[in-house]
Design a protein around this motif. Sequence first.
Motif, PDB file in Angstrom:
ATOM      1  N   PRO A 240      41.759  41.600  37.676  1.00 48.86           N
ATOM      2  CA  PRO A 240      42.457  40.268  38.995  1.00 48.86           C
ATOM      3  C   PRO A 240      43.644  41.351  39.600  1.00 48.86           C
ATOM      4  N   GLU A 245      41.953  40.643  43.974  1.00 45.24           N
ATOM      5  CA  GLU A 245      41.362  39.549  43.590  1.00 45.24           C
ATOM      6  C   GLU A 245      40.636  38.422  42.735  1.00 45.24           C
ATOM      7  N   SER A 246      39.768  37.378  43.217  1.00 48.88           N
ATOM      8  CA  SER A 246      39.656  36.950  41.623  1.00 48.88           C
ATOM      9  C   SER A 246      38.539  37.855  41.596  1.00 48.88           C
TER      10      SER A 246
END
Length: 389
Positions: A240, A245-246
């Motif tokens: 991540p 970002e996730s």
Amino acid sequence: MSSGSFYKNLIDETLICGRCGNCRSDCPVYQEIGWESAAPRAKISMARELFARQGDAKISAEYAKRITQCTMCGACTRACAARIDLQSLWKDLRTKLVTAGKAPEAYNAMIGNLKTRKNISNFANTTRLDWAEDLDELPDYLDQEQGAEIVYFVGCVSSFFPRAAQVPVAMVQLLEKAEVSFTTLGPEEWCCGFPMLAAGHGDEIAEFARHNVEKVRSLGAKTLVTGCASCYHVWSHVYPEILGESLGFRLVHATEMLSELINEGKLVPNELNKTVTYHDPCDLGRNSGVIHAPRAIINSIPGVKFIEMATYGEESTCCGGGGNLQGADQGLAESIAQKRIKEAAATRASIVVSACQQCEQMLEKAARTEKLPLQVMDVSELLLMAIDG
């Protein structure tokens, strides 16, 4: 970098260390070697002398050896009164070794394999599913089935090392019994990249992160399950940060998945009259906080007598198999493993289970070396044994 880290850079962090020595008593390497130069605080002091005061001075062969004599278990980070993220510091020091041309030859060979084969072995990545030949029947859906709800990330050790291959074999059988929809990335699974971090090549992991994440996303899976403790740590803590970002899907370790399936009544273990102890993998327990799930699985098996070792959970002693230590000092890694297996034997258990294939290989070899009547296996193997009776 560890979760919640305040780490800035190598030089600034070395200036924070107050040489209190809290880290020394918890360090498995110092406990074996016994010299102050092997203690974390001494390695930091030398780094401060070399890089903060003298610039990028030449690294001696002895100091290079000390830098690699580390399992990166995280015990020092946990003990540090100044809250220095020592795992990040060790990674930066290893990057210095690479820049100075002082990395162990075993590191260089492994990095070569990762760059050319995308795995840590000498085998072609197209053979990643060879372990599945040990199944009674080879399911077609194992190789990148579109629309599967779960992707099982097998990991390099389980994919290419014969003893560890029994772990994914057990996982496949358990997931089939639970009637869940799953697949793997097959030959498109690349190493998670942790060995690169531990070898001082952290900048090169981004390619691996993007490839693996994009492959999982392309299959439309909702969940990724990893069987390897270090893979789990990298997917949850490193990817991540690299991607910014996730992941876009749920991430669980195999023990968390299996514990859920037991709670849902999809896996029902039968009675197993065995005395069992559990070894916490450093990257799963202390470094990722997955401590309850494997114990929940063990305690769900009727008849099992579960006994903890003297050190467990976040305080668990390392097996010696982490941080690429085997490539730098195999004898030291094996000595650490032998100390841990003796701790397991002191429980008088007949079975030692873990949730990391590297830990299991280290402990199994140590049990043979010490001639101890201990059976070493993965939590998934223990659960399958109970279910199959």
